[in-house]
Scaffold this motif. Structure first.
Motif, PDB file in Angstrom:
ATOM      1  N   VAL A   1       0.847  -1.194   0.000  1.00  0.00           N
ATOM      2  CA  VAL A   1       0.000   0.000   0.000  1.00  0.00           C
ATOM      3  C   VAL A   1       0.882   1.243   0.000  1.00  0.00           C
ATOM      4  O   VAL A   1       1.932   1.274   0.639  1.00  0.00           O
ATOM      5  N   GLU A   2       0.474   2.253  -0.735  1.00  0.00           N
ATOM      6  CA  GLU A   2       1.254   3.486  -0.803  1.00  0.00           C
ATOM      7  C   GLU A   2       1.422   4.090   0.585  1.00  0.00           C
ATOM      8  O   GLU A   2       0.514   4.068   1.409  1.00  0.00           O
ATOM      9  N   ASN A   3       2.615   4.655   0.797  1.00  0.00           N
ATOM     10  CA  ASN A   3       2.944   5.195   2.113  1.00  0.00           C
ATOM     11  C   ASN A   3       1.997   6.319   2.522  1.00  0.00           C
ATOM     12  O   ASN A   3       1.637   6.454   3.691  1.00  0.00           O
ATOM     13  N   ASP A   4       1.568   7.115   1.538  1.00  0.00           N
ATOM     14  CA  ASP A   4       0.679   8.235   1.835  1.00  0.00           C
ATOM     15  C   ASP A   4      -0.657   7.742   2.394  1.00  0.00           C
ATOM     16  O   ASP A   4      -1.155   8.260   3.394  1.00  0.00           O
ATOM     17  N   PHE A   5      -1.231   6.717   1.744  1.00  0.00           N
ATOM     18  CA  PHE A   5      -2.502   6.154   2.219  1.00  0.00           C
ATOM     19  C   PHE A   5      -2.319   5.484   3.584  1.00  0.00           C
ATOM     20  O   PHE A   5      -3.170   5.597   4.467  1.00  0.00           O
ATOM     21  N   LYS A   6      -1.193   4.770   3.752  1.00  0.00           N
ATOM     22  CA  LYS A   6      -0.916   4.106   5.024  1.00  0.00           C
ATOM     23  C   LYS A   6      -0.843   5.121   6.152  1.00  0.00           C
ATOM     24  O   LYS A   6      -1.387   4.895   7.243  1.00  0.00           O
ATOM     25  N   CYS A   7      -0.178   6.245   5.898  1.00  0.00           N
ATOM     26  CA  CYS A   7      -0.060   7.286   6.916  1.00  0.00           C
ATOM     27  C   CYS A   7      -1.418   7.876   7.276  1.00  0.00           C
ATOM     28  O   CYS A   7      -1.734   8.058   8.457  1.00  0.00           O
ATOM     29  N   LYS A   8      -2.222   8.172   6.260  1.00  0.00           N
ATOM     30  CA  LYS A   8      -3.542   8.745   6.516  1.00  0.00           C
ATOM     31  C   LYS A   8      -4.409   7.781   7.315  1.00  0.00           C
ATOM     32  O   LYS A   8      -5.085   8.172   8.271  1.00  0.00           O
ATOM     33  N   ALA A   9      -4.397   6.500   6.916  1.00  0.00           N
ATOM     34  CA  ALA A   9      -5.258   5.508   7.565  1.00  0.00           C
ATOM     35  C   ALA A   9      -4.853   5.262   9.007  1.00  0.00           C
ATOM     36  O   ALA A   9      -5.695   5.276   9.918  1.00  0.00           O
ATOM     37  N   THR A  10      -3.553   5.057   9.247  1.00  0.00           N
ATOM     38  CA  THR A  10      -3.101   4.740  10.606  1.00  0.00           C
ATOM     39  C   THR A  10      -3.190   5.948  11.527  1.00  0.00           C
ATOM     40  O   THR A  10      -3.629   5.820  12.675  1.00  0.00           O
ATOM     41  N   PHE A  11      -2.790   7.110  11.038  1.00  0.00           N
ATOM     42  CA  PHE A  11      -2.818   8.310  11.886  1.00  0.00           C
ATOM     43  C   PHE A  11      -4.257   8.715  12.207  1.00  0.00           C
ATOM     44  O   PHE A  11      -4.567   9.093  13.343  1.00  0.00           O
ATOM     45  N   TYR A  12      -5.141   8.620  11.211  1.00  0.00           N
ATOM     46  CA  TYR A  12      -6.557   8.928  11.435  1.00  0.00           C
ATOM     47  C   TYR A  12      -7.162   7.949  12.431  1.00  0.00           C
ATOM     48  O   TYR A  12      -7.889   8.350  13.356  1.00  0.00           O
ATOM     49  N   THR A  13      -6.845   6.659  12.265  1.00  0.00           N
ATOM     50  CA  THR A  13      -7.375   5.647  13.190  1.00  0.00           C
ATOM     51  C   THR A  13      -6.903   5.903  14.616  1.00  0.00           C
ATOM     52  O   THR A  13      -7.687   5.826  15.567  1.00  0.00           O
ATOM     53  N   LYS A  14      -5.612   6.214  14.781  1.00  0.00           N
ATOM     54  CA  LYS A  14      -5.071   6.473  16.114  1.00  0.00           C
ATOM     55  C   LYS A  14      -5.756   7.664  16.762  1.00  0.00           C
ATOM     56  O   LYS A  14      -6.090   7.632  17.951  1.00  0.00           O
ATOM     57  N   ARG A  15      -5.963   8.724  16.001  1.00  0.00           N
ATOM     58  CA  ARG A  15      -6.583   9.934  16.557  1.00  0.00           C
ATOM     59  C   ARG A  15      -8.045   9.695  16.918  1.00  0.00           C
ATOM     60  O   ARG A  15      -8.534  10.166  17.945  1.00  0.00           O
ATOM     61  N   VAL A  16      -8.772   8.980  16.055  1.00  0.00           N
ATOM     62  CA  VAL A  16     -10.171   8.664  16.349  1.00  0.00           C
ATOM     63  C   VAL A  16     -10.258   7.807  17.605  1.00  0.00           C
ATOM     64  O   VAL A  16     -11.086   8.067  18.495  1.00  0.00           O
ATOM     65  N   MET A  17      -9.412   6.794  17.692  1.00  0.00           N
ATOM     66  CA  MET A  17      -9.446   5.900  18.856  1.00  0.00           C
ATOM     67  C   MET A  17      -9.040   6.626  20.130  1.00  0.00           C
ATOM     68  O   MET A  17      -9.569   6.346  21.202  1.00  0.00           O
ATOM     69  N   ARG A  18      -8.113   7.558  20.019  1.00  0.00           N
ATOM     70  CA  ARG A  18      -7.724   8.344  21.188  1.00  0.00           C
ATOM     71  C   ARG A  18      -8.901   9.175  21.687  1.00  0.00           C
ATOM     72  O   ARG A  18      -9.167   9.254  22.888  1.00  0.00           O
ATOM     73  N   GLY A  19      -9.621   9.798  20.738  1.00  0.00           N
ATOM     74  CA  GLY A  19     -10.802  10.574  21.114  1.00  0.00           C
ATOM     75  C   GLY A  19     -11.894   9.703  21.706  1.00  0.00           C
ATOM     76  O   GLY A  19     -12.551  10.077  22.680  1.00  0.00           O
ATOM     77  N   LEU A  20     -12.082   8.510  21.112  1.00  0.00           N
ATOM     78  CA  LEU A  20     -13.087   7.584  21.640  1.00  0.00           C
ATOM     79  C   LEU A  20     -12.712   7.101  23.034  1.00  0.00           C
ATOM     80  O   LEU A  20     -13.585   6.910  23.892  1.00  0.00           O
TER      81      LEU A  20
END
Length: 302
Positions: free
Chosen positions: A76-95
């Motif tokens: 998977v492209e690094n750009d998509f990987k970064c968006k997916a993992t960083f977004y997931t981490k931030r959402v889970m932190r907020g949750l």
């Protein structure tokens, strides 16, 4: 060479922490799913199950964990990987902070007196729980959506114009006003929830002290010690206090990095330890304090 070995030791310690956290949360998740499917679950079981799932996802979205490895194996492209993992981490932190706050608020409702204003919510607590979880998920998924546009794989932009958030991801340059706006909104949300948790915790302490005095007066201290409500309240109080302490350490590190726009590998690893501390300790506390789990473990041994 010594600095390299030091960083390797920190990485190994981080792996151990993540592995322990995932195993403990997986065990707890299986237990709650079994309770929900086989029995009549309590409202607190539904909330705790969600919190456990969120903590598992926080670990899996880590840079050095399974989700990143899956992306790597799929090319998977690094750009998509970064968006997916960083977004997931931030959402889970907020949750994590929202659901912990919800756990604290609902425990106050559970232990409130029959003639109090909160008691009227008890009979519909399960419905309120489901609705609250739905709104919490919707809110956090929406709030963190801006990160999709402001994070990506490392580019050829000079280091002074981008902030590394992991070894291969960075926040793209953004206007100071936009950066301050999102930082203010996120911090305001967290401050409100932390304040609410501290308020409910103080209320729970008052109720526990009141019950303690009443039981001393009635010479029924042994009954109080065996009260499931008291045990659950003490567990949640411990979780809230630990969360608040870890939150403030994390917010200080995060705010400093964003405002100074700098990246330091050691500081980032320390921040990961701090962020992962709560989801690692939480299931261990819940396992040790829930008599249902203790009884299950005892039955396995027997």
């Amino acid at each position: 060479m010594s600095s390299i070995s030091f960083m390797a030791s920190l990485d190994n310690l981080l792996y151990f922490q993540a592995g322990l956290g995932v195993l403990a949360n997986m065990f707890l998740l299986v237990f709650y799913v079994f309770i929900i499917l086989r029995h009549r679950p309590k409202s607190m079981d539904l909330i705790s199950c969600q919190l456990t799932f969120v903590h598992i996802m926080m670990f899996l979205a880590g840079e050095n964990f399974w989700l990143a490895d899956i992306f790597e194996s799929l090319n998977v492209e690094n750009d998509f990987k970064c968006k997916a993992t960083f977004y997931t981490k931030r959402v889970m932190r907020g949750l994590s902070i929202c659901i912990t706050c919800l756990l604290s608020v609902f425990q106050v409702v559970m232990i409130s007196h029959g003639n109090s204003m909160l008691a009227k919510f008890k009979h519909k607590l399960k419905i309120y729980t489901i609705n609250a979880l739905f709104y919490i998920w919707s809110f956090n998924l929406s709030l963190s959506s801006n990160l999709i546009f402001h994070v990506g794989g490392l580019t050829n932009v000079s280091q002074t114009n981008q902030l590394k958030v992991t070894k291969s991801c960075s926040l793209v340059p953004m206007n100071y006003i936009i950066r301050g706006f999102f930082l203010t909104v996120t911090t305001s949300r967290d401050m409100f929830l932390v304040g609410l948790m501290l308020t409910t915790s103080a209320y729970m302490v008052i109720i526990l002290c009141r019950h303690q005095r009443q039981c001393k007066h009635l010479h029924r201290i042994s009954h109080l010690r065996e009260s499931p409500e008291k045990r659950a309240t003490q567990t949640i109080l411990l979780l809230v206090v630990f969360f608040v302490v870890m939150y403030w350490v994390d917010i200080i590190i995060s705010s400093t990095s964003i405002l100074l726009w700098m990246y330091d590998p050691v500081i980032m690893i320390v921040q990961k330890f701090v962020v992962n501390a709560y989801p690692t300790i939480t299931p261990l506390i819940q396992i040790c304090s829930d008599k249902r789990i203790i009884n299950v473990v005892k039955n396995w041994h027997s």
